[in-house]
Design an enzyme around this catalytic site. Sequence first.
Site, mmCIF file in Angstrom:
data_model
loop_
_atom_site.group_PDB
_atom_site.id
_atom_site.type_symbol
_atom_site.label_atom_id
_atom_site.label_comp_id
_atom_site.label_asym_id
_atom_site.label_seq_id
_atom_site.Cartn_x
_atom_site.Cartn_y
_atom_site.Cartn_z
ATOM 1 N N SER A 22 75.187 -36.178 45.484
ATOM 2 C CA SER A 22 74.506 -36.879 46.582
ATOM 3 C C SER A 22 73.013 -36.590 46.524
ATOM 4 O O SER A 22 72.181 -37.476 46.702
ATOM 5 C CB SER A 22 75.047 -36.412 47.931
ATOM 6 O OG SER A 22 76.427 -36.581 48.004
ATOM 7 N N LYS A 67 72.181 -27.862 55.422
ATOM 8 C CA LYS A 67 71.187 -28.819 54.942
ATOM 9 C C LYS A 67 70.858 -29.808 56.055
ATOM 10 O O LYS A 67 71.676 -30.059 56.929
ATOM 11 C CB LYS A 67 71.755 -29.604 53.751
ATOM 12 C CG LYS A 67 72.478 -28.733 52.750
ATOM 13 C CD LYS A 67 73.420 -29.551 51.889
ATOM 14 C CE LYS A 67 74.421 -28.668 51.172
ATOM 15 N NZ LYS A 67 75.475 -29.408 50.483
ATOM 16 N N HIS A 79 82.623 -38.533 44.258
ATOM 17 C CA HIS A 79 83.552 -38.219 45.363
ATOM 18 C C HIS A 79 84.713 -39.219 45.366
ATOM 19 O O HIS A 79 85.880 -38.829 45.486
ATOM 20 C CB HIS A 79 82.840 -38.324 46.720
ATOM 21 C CG HIS A 79 81.759 -37.312 46.951
ATOM 22 N ND1 HIS A 79 80.507 -37.649 47.376
ATOM 23 C CD2 HIS A 79 81.767 -35.949 46.845
ATOM 24 C CE1 HIS A 79 79.766 -36.546 47.521
ATOM 25 N NE2 HIS A 79 80.505 -35.509 47.199
ATOM 26 N N ARG A 116 82.596 -30.317 38.614
ATOM 27 C CA ARG A 116 81.920 -31.229 37.681
ATOM 28 C C ARG A 116 81.520 -30.529 36.399
ATOM 29 O O ARG A 116 81.777 -30.983 35.302
ATOM 30 C CB ARG A 116 80.667 -31.822 38.344
ATOM 31 C CG ARG A 116 80.952 -32.783 39.463
ATOM 32 C CD ARG A 116 79.720 -33.065 40.259
ATOM 33 N NE ARG A 116 79.185 -31.827 40.821
ATOM 34 C CZ ARG A 116 78.184 -31.761 41.676
ATOM 35 N NH1 ARG A 116 77.574 -32.861 42.041
ATOM 36 N NH2 ARG A 116 77.775 -30.610 42.156
HETATM 37 O O1 PNS Z 1 79.736 -30.955 49.769
HETATM 38 P P1 PNS Z 1 79.419 -29.499 49.930
HETATM 39 O O2 PNS Z 1 78.093 -29.342 50.626
HETATM 40 O O3 PNS Z 1 79.505 -28.723 48.655
HETATM 41 O O4 PNS Z 1 80.547 -28.907 50.919
HETATM 42 C C1 PNS Z 1 80.521 -27.564 51.310
HETATM 43 C C2 PNS Z 1 81.538 -27.331 52.457
HETATM 44 C C3 PNS Z 1 81.192 -28.211 53.645
HETATM 45 C C4 PNS Z 1 82.928 -27.656 51.976
HETATM 46 C C5 PNS Z 1 81.463 -25.817 52.860
HETATM 47 O O5 PNS Z 1 80.148 -25.480 53.185
HETATM 48 C C6 PNS Z 1 82.385 -25.478 54.029
HETATM 49 O O6 PNS Z 1 83.567 -25.376 53.868
HETATM 50 N N1 PNS Z 1 81.805 -25.335 55.229
HETATM 51 C C7 PNS Z 1 82.556 -25.003 56.431
HETATM 52 C C8 PNS Z 1 82.233 -23.575 56.890
HETATM 53 C C9 PNS Z 1 83.085 -22.547 56.182
HETATM 54 O O7 PNS Z 1 84.294 -22.566 56.248
HETATM 55 N N2 PNS Z 1 82.414 -21.587 55.480
HETATM 56 C C10 PNS Z 1 83.087 -20.474 54.842
HETATM 57 C C11 PNS Z 1 83.632 -20.791 53.474
HETATM 58 S S1 PNS Z 1 82.364 -20.850 52.271
#
Ligand code: PNS
Length: 167
Positions: free
Chosen positions: A133, A46, A22, A95
Amino acid sequence: MKDNLIKTVLYPGSFDPVTNGHLDLIERACRLFDRVIVGVAVNIDKNPLFTTEERIALLENCCSELPNARVVSFNGLLVDALTRFQANAVLRGLRAFSDFEYELQMALMNRSLKEECETIFMMPTPQNSFVSSRMAKEVARFNGDFAQYVPTPVVAAIKNKIKAGLL
Ligand code: PNS
């Protein structure tokens, strides 16, 4: 000059906790964009090891030398956070090939929710390409050398969680 050129990117994630991967991406983005807003998602499915406040504090600590990075939290949809923080695009790390399908789906979903929502992908250095993570926490849980995958402040924070019996 067009005023919608990308100046501010929103880099969203769970950051549970922030890893070297990150941080690698944040540093690269800080060299490219005027402002990098690191958005800690509050409502993740999660069960996070670190609270939102802890995830923010660790990121702030790790980004303290980066004047154009700012750490925020967001609730709800990413596309709404994009508007709220006046960001021009979403930034995500890519990645490996395995990330691609999920990232493509998310980028297209976000664009379908908000037409002007563009997602920019950046790759970390190969040494960080396999770091996540989830895996860093798993290595820590089973007594492996996890310190090589996370920034120094996170090493202590994970050790504290282990001491508290939370990992
Ligand atoms: O680090 P991660 O867990 O891959 O991040 C995922 C994240 C938080 C970016 C994604 O789940 C997100 O954007 N959540 C907010 C809810 C949302 O907008 N969902 C619709 C788009 S998938």
